[in-house]
Design a protein around this motif. Structure first.
Motif, mmCIF file in Angstrom:
data_model
loop_
_atom_site.group_PDB
_atom_site.id
_atom_site.type_symbol
_atom_site.label_atom_id
_atom_site.label_comp_id
_atom_site.label_asym_id
_atom_site.label_seq_id
_atom_site.Cartn_x
_atom_site.Cartn_y
_atom_site.Cartn_z
ATOM 1 N N UNK A 102 0.834 -1.211 0.000
ATOM 2 C CA UNK A 102 0.000 0.000 0.000
ATOM 3 C C UNK A 102 0.868 1.261 0.000
ATOM 4 N N UNK A 103 1.867 1.290 0.882
ATOM 5 C CA UNK A 103 2.721 2.487 0.971
ATOM 6 C C UNK A 103 3.534 2.677 -0.302
ATOM 7 N N UNK A 104 3.928 1.588 -0.926
ATOM 8 C CA UNK A 104 4.695 1.682 -2.176
ATOM 9 C C UNK A 104 3.841 2.155 -3.349
ATOM 10 N N UNK A 105 2.523 1.984 -3.220
ATOM 11 C CA UNK A 105 1.627 2.315 -4.340
ATOM 12 C C UNK A 105 1.123 3.760 -4.315
ATOM 13 N N UNK A 106 1.511 4.515 -3.319
ATOM 14 C CA UNK A 106 1.035 5.904 -3.209
ATOM 15 C C UNK A 106 1.590 6.748 -4.340
ATOM 16 N N UNK A 107 0.930 7.865 -4.660
ATOM 17 C CA UNK A 107 1.476 8.777 -5.674
ATOM 18 C C UNK A 107 2.901 9.187 -5.305
ATOM 19 N N UNK A 108 3.694 9.452 -6.314
ATOM 20 C CA UNK A 108 5.123 9.676 -6.095
ATOM 21 C C UNK A 108 5.407 10.775 -5.079
ATOM 22 N N UNK A 109 4.687 11.915 -5.178
ATOM 23 C CA UNK A 109 4.985 13.032 -4.284
ATOM 24 C C UNK A 109 4.683 12.677 -2.828
ATOM 25 N N UNK A 110 3.852 11.668 -2.624
ATOM 26 C CA UNK A 110 3.531 11.245 -1.261
ATOM 27 C C UNK A 110 4.426 10.099 -0.802
ATOM 28 N N UNK A 111 4.643 9.124 -1.661
ATOM 29 C CA UNK A 111 5.451 7.980 -1.228
ATOM 30 C C UNK A 111 6.920 8.328 -1.069
ATOM 31 N N UNK A 112 7.368 9.437 -1.685
ATOM 32 C CA UNK A 112 8.777 9.829 -1.561
ATOM 33 C C UNK A 112 9.029 10.766 -0.389
ATOM 34 N N UNK A 113 7.994 11.099 0.362
ATOM 35 C CA UNK A 113 8.203 11.860 1.593
ATOM 36 C C UNK A 113 9.039 11.016 2.547
ATOM 37 N N UNK A 114 9.974 11.644 3.228
ATOM 38 C CA UNK A 114 10.886 10.898 4.096
ATOM 39 C C UNK A 114 10.129 10.094 5.152
ATOM 40 N N UNK A 115 9.056 10.667 5.688
ATOM 41 C CA UNK A 115 8.286 9.973 6.717
ATOM 42 C C UNK A 115 7.586 8.744 6.137
ATOM 43 N N UNK A 116 7.099 8.836 4.913
ATOM 44 C CA UNK A 116 6.448 7.691 4.271
ATOM 45 C C UNK A 116 7.483 6.632 3.898
ATOM 46 N N UNK A 117 8.645 7.081 3.418
ATOM 47 C CA UNK A 117 9.718 6.129 3.099
ATOM 48 C C UNK A 117 10.125 5.347 4.343
ATOM 49 N N UNK A 118 10.235 6.031 5.469
ATOM 50 C CA UNK A 118 10.589 5.354 6.722
ATOM 51 C C UNK A 118 9.506 4.358 7.127
#
Length: 470
Positions: A396-412
């Protein structure tokens, strides 16, 4: 989210009743008539307007008007024999002394009422100046009024030119040459401003000297926090003498009352009041700051109690008056508080588009978007993990839109979800291994590595298993 209410207006203490129904914001009809009178006023016009400014009407007004007429009859008798033989200079001094011998008995700074001056003999600079003007006009002399920053006195035209008359003392005629003047005048607490100090002296019209009676009454009411009663007088004063000072003082009386309502927590009532009088008297530009502060306080009150629909309705009212920048600030405030509430208490599917739209429309900042989008996605990932495991949470987290999934908090968060799934597989493998079900243990690792080739944890488990078998 609880916020401190912002107050950027006069702080006043008030202990009386608070009701907008008691407030008079239009002039009394008498002032609409009086303001049409041409200046200079006759002695009768001065009597009528000064008594009206003192608050008299009906029978009381008639009674004191007649008493002034009686005083003037005595004044005429006393000056009848030799007055006409005097020069204008001598006549002006005679009138001042006559006033103090027959009317003016005791100086009292706050005593500005023209009826009270007859009853008690007490006077201040404004009421004594008005009495002197009445006597001069009755005697046919040309006299007027001078105002300083905190004082008023008269002048009279003579064969020697205009002469100052400090009406608060019997020695105040041509005060610069009277030795007795200074000692007597010092008791009033004022400072005499001689003719040479032109920047500190202003000649004012008869309308303005009458308006000073209203001003003194206003000041006394304001001193005792009776701001509701001062408003009507301020409006009357502005109606009579529409100069800039009176306009500002009138507006200050409006703002004082708004402060009373604000301090009581009646923000909407205060906003409606200031909005109304600002439109009536063309004061919107002067009051935009106050209108914003009151609107802000009202919005906070509504959003703190989750009344977002009421807040949006109120925003329709503020849009009529507030400038675009202030209006957008309030709209953003409502949006942020609403979104914060939705993020805390609403569903993921409802909250997500609202957060995205608010950011794209500029209603929330990038930092707010980052914070809320992270909270939403992290909470959603936890729910997925609880329902169907960490693999689906990671996907699910990997499938988020790029601008959201590349946020440092989401990457963590994605890394954590990945690790947790890896540990789930490792623990399953360990249970099988410990029960010596080696084939099933190996199959578990191989199936997982098909999904996630190169997983460091599972690759190590497989390597260790093969080494043991060899």
């Amino acid at each position: 989210m609880i916020r401190l209410v912002k107050i950027a207006i006069f702080l006043l203490l008030y202990y009386g009743s608070v009701s907008a129904l008691e407030i008079r914001v239009e002039p009394e009809s008498r002032w609409l008539d009086i303001t049409k009178w041409e200046t200079p006023y006759t002695y009768l016009m001065l009597i009528e307007s000064s008594l009206t400014a003192s608050g008299l009407k009906g029978e009381k007004l008639d009674q004191y008007r007649n008493r002034y007429v009686q005083i003037l009859e005595k004044f005429r008798k006393d000056r009848k024999s030799t007055f006409h033989e005097l020069t204008p200079y001598e006549q002006g001094e005679f009138i001042l002394k006559w006033a103090h011998n027959n009317i003016l008995k005791q100086y009292l700074e706050k005593q500005t009422l023209m009826d009270n001056i007859i009853d008690t003999g007490r006077y201040n600079c404004v009421s004594s100046s008005t009495v002197y003007l009445i006597l001069c006009r009755d005697a046919g002399l040309t006299a007027g009024t001078i105002e300083t920053s905190d004082h008023a006195f008269c002048f009279i035209e003579t064969e020697k030119g205009p002469i100052d008359v400090e009406t608060t003392t019997a020695f105040g005629f041509d005060p610069g040459v009277k030795r007795e003047f200074q000692q007597s005048f010092n008791q009033t607490g004022y400072t005499y401003v001689p003719p040479g100090n032109y920047r500190n002296r202003d000649r004012i019209s008869d309308k303005e000297i009458i308006s000073l009676i209203l001003q003194n009454r206003m000041s006394l009411l304001q001193k005792y926090n009776q701001h509701d009663q001062a408003i009507g007088l301020a409006v009357d004063r502005w109606t009579l003498a529409a100069n800039e000072k009176n306009r500002i003082d009138m507006n200050d009386s409006f703002r004082n009352w708004a402060a009373v309502l604000n301090n009581k927590g009646n923000y909407k009532e205060a906003y409606n009041f200031i909005s109304k009088v600002s439109e009536m008297y063309n004061l919107i530009n002067l009051n935009r700051d106050l209108l914003y502060d009151l609107a802000y306080n009202q919005i906070i009150t509504l959003t703190n109690t989750d009344k977002y629909d009421d807040a949006k309705i109120f925003l329709l009212e503020t849009a009529i008056i507030l400038n675009n920048s202030d209006q957008k600030n309030l709209e953003a405030l409502v949006t942020r508080d609403y979104l914060a509430d939705i993020v805390r208490n609403g569903s993921y599917d409802k909250s997500l588009p609202l957060i995205r739209n608010a950011f794209n429309s500029g209603n929330i900042s990038k930092s707010e978007w980052k914070e809320w989008i992270t909270v939403l996605h992290q909470n959603r990932a936890l729910t997925i993990a609880e329902d169907s495991g960490w693999w689906n949470a990671w996907q699910f987290l990997k499938s988020l839109p790029e601008e959201e999934r590349t946020l440092s908090s989401i990457l963590n968060s994605a890394d954590t979800a990945h690790d947790n799934w890896s540990f789930e597989i490792h623990n399953r493998f360990a249970d099988l291994f410990n029960t010596q079900n080696f084939d099933k243990a190996e199959q578990t690792l191989l199936e997982a590595l098909l999904l996630d080739p190169g997983n460091k944890y599972l690759s190590k488990d497989l390597s260790d298993l093969k080494k043991m078998n060899h």
